[in-house]
Design an enzyme around this catalytic site. Structure first.
Site, mmCIF file in Angstrom:
data_model
loop_
_atom_site.group_PDB
_atom_site.id
_atom_site.type_symbol
_atom_site.label_atom_id
_atom_site.label_comp_id
_atom_site.label_asym_id
_atom_site.label_seq_id
_atom_site.Cartn_x
_atom_site.Cartn_y
_atom_site.Cartn_z
ATOM 1 N NE ARG A 52 22.629 18.355 -2.265
ATOM 2 C CZ ARG A 52 23.877 18.038 -1.897
ATOM 3 N NH1 ARG A 52 24.245 18.142 -0.635
ATOM 4 N NH2 ARG A 52 24.734 17.628 -2.796
ATOM 5 C CE1 TYR A 104 -0.333 18.805 8.647
ATOM 6 C CE2 TYR A 104 1.739 17.628 8.511
ATOM 7 C CZ TYR A 104 0.680 18.252 7.900
ATOM 8 O OH TYR A 104 0.633 18.313 6.541
ATOM 9 C CG ASP A 177 3.966 22.123 14.209
ATOM 10 O OD1 ASP A 177 3.747 23.301 13.855
ATOM 11 O OD2 ASP A 177 3.652 21.129 13.520
ATOM 12 C CE LYS A 202 -0.055 23.737 5.923
ATOM 13 N NZ LYS A 202 0.071 22.810 7.037
HETATM 14 C C1 LIG Z 1 1.038 21.824 7.272
HETATM 15 C C2 LIG Z 1 1.601 21.514 8.600
HETATM 16 C C3 LIG Z 1 2.823 20.850 8.734
HETATM 17 C C4 LIG Z 1 3.612 20.369 7.535
HETATM 18 O O1 LIG Z 1 3.955 21.394 6.668
HETATM 19 P P1 LIG Z 1 4.169 21.127 5.081
HETATM 20 O O2 LIG Z 1 4.658 22.428 4.573
HETATM 21 O O3 LIG Z 1 2.843 20.704 4.541
HETATM 22 O O4 LIG Z 1 5.184 20.034 4.960
HETATM 23 C C5 LIG Z 1 3.293 20.614 10.014
HETATM 24 N N1 LIG Z 1 2.601 21.001 11.109
HETATM 25 C C6 LIG Z 1 1.427 21.641 11.016
HETATM 26 C C7 LIG Z 1 0.722 22.046 12.268
HETATM 27 C C8 LIG Z 1 0.879 21.912 9.753
HETATM 28 O O5 LIG Z 1 -0.301 22.523 9.690
#
Ligand SMILES: *Cc1c(COP(=O)(O)O)cnc(C)c1O
Length: 387
Positions: A52, A104, A177, A202
């Protein structure tokens, strides 16, 4: 491989060139053990105790990502949301944080509905306006400034360096982000950010076949250790197989992001001023929001994400946008982004009340298919939606 002497493309393609000591394999084994042997004298000299907290499957992917982002350390998480929320949960109740109004959607939801109940003082501002950041930052009280650039779903751009300067002057950390830019196009740590976050789901993975997240820190700080403790205690830990897939995906990161960026630029230019399109939102267009900042902050392209505002049909703009999405044959109607296949989505339907997405907006994630095919499919879909 000495990462100081090769380009990031080479680091990614060879995943730092690591070779398995025992087998000489050039791709790593997948360790699935949940627990590790304790030494007879009661020590844990391997440094591993329980999966974990940590996992040997993370080591290579974290090392690659730390290099690509020019950071000190990286940490993989079970999702992008697990990574992002770990940063906020490393703060303390009562701390003041600034976050963007346009960001987001799921994270904004979590901030407003969970983090605030937990005691964080979350203030949403126009993060793209340095004067607004300056006015909202409270020296000694504001502990974190959260940036997303280019930001979902309008692809507005925040000047990371300018924002970091204001935040640091107030004593706040800066987290970015950078999911949409990826380390290929922007390295926020070199612009003054303290932490970079990615939804590994992504571009990093790039094949729409796993959910993962990652953080990279500029330095090994007390705050970073708190973030790692949150991961270990809450269990926002990635699985071994997912870590292995993520490492594999990152080997082609540069090829994929550059191909998607090139196509996106062509698609944006093609539909900008198109008779059936109200507006194209894309940082690579000369008249786009923050284009001058993007020119400085993004290298080698402006990414694969854009939005089209569809011109109203007799039924209106929202109906025309939904009908366009309904009429595509090559593009896939789905949420998410950053995969090899191009995705199209009526964003206001996803986000619901309070969304900054206008009702006529379609969010596009440009993949790596033939660009002319993608343009032709959008052309026929727009024409059918307005027939
Ligand atoms: C998809 C996404 C997230 C969250 O990621 P997950 O893997 O779906 O939890 C956060 N920020 C952006 C810009 C995203 O496109």
């Amino acid at each position: 491989m000495d990462p100081r002497h090769v380009k990031p493309e080479s680091i990614a393609a060879q995943a730092l060139g690591w070779v398995d000591d025992k087998t000489r394999a050039i791709t790593p084994a997948i360790h699935v053990s949940s627990t590790y042997l304790r030494d007879p004298d009661n020590q844990y000299r391997s440094g591993r105790v329980y999966a974990r907290a940590d996992n040997p499957a993370f080591d290579q992917a974290e090392a690659v990502l730390a290099q690509l982002e020019e950071g000190a350390q990286a940490a993989l998480f079970a999702s992008g949301m697990a990574a992002a929320t770990a940063v906020f949960q490393a703060l303390s109740p009562g701390d003041h944080v600034l976050a963007p109004k346009v960001m987001y959607w799921s994270l904004r939801n979590w901030l407003m509905n969970f983090a605030t109940r937990w005691g964080l003082n979350v203030e949403l501002i126009d993060m793209t306006d340095p004067a607004a950041v300056q006015a909202a930052a409270r020296p000694g009280v504001t502990k974190l400034v959260w940036i997303e650039t280019p930001a979902n779903p309008l692809w507005t751009v925040t000047d990371i360096a300018a924002t970091a300067e204001i935040a640091h002057a107030a004593g706040a950390l800066v987290a970015v982000d950078s999911t949409v830019a990826s380390p290929v196009l922007t390295r926020p740590l070199t612009l003054g950010a303290d932490i970079v976050m990615h939804a590994g789901t992504k571009y990093l993975n790039g094949h729409s076949d796993l959910v993962a997240g990652a953080l990279v820190t500029r330095e090994d700080s007390e705050f970073w250790r708190r973030v790692k403790t949150v991961r270990a205690q809450i269990g926002g830990t990635l699985g071994s197989f997912e870590a292995w897939l993520l490492l594999r995906g990152m080997r082609t990161l540069y090829l994929r992001v550059r191909a998607a960026s090139q196509s996106a630029q062509r698609i944006a230019e093609h539909f900008n001023g198109h008779p059936l399109v109200e507006a194209v939102l894309y940082p690579g267009l000369p008249d786009a929001h923050g284009h001058a900042i993007s020119m400085r902050q993004m290298q080698g392209g402006f990414g694969g994400m854009m939005s089209l505002r569809v011109k109203a049909s007799a039924q209106g703009g929202e109906a025309a946008a939904i009908a366009t999405a309904a009429s595509v044959e090559l593009w896939k109607r789905a949420t998410s982004l950053g995969g090899t296949e191009s995705l199209i989505e009526h964003r206001a339907s996803v986000e619901g009340a309070g969304t900054p997405a206008p009702p006529d907006l379609l969010r596009l994630s440009v993949g790596i298919e033939d660009c002319a095919d993608l343009i032709a499919d959008l052309e026929q879909a727009l024409a059918r939606a307005h027939a």
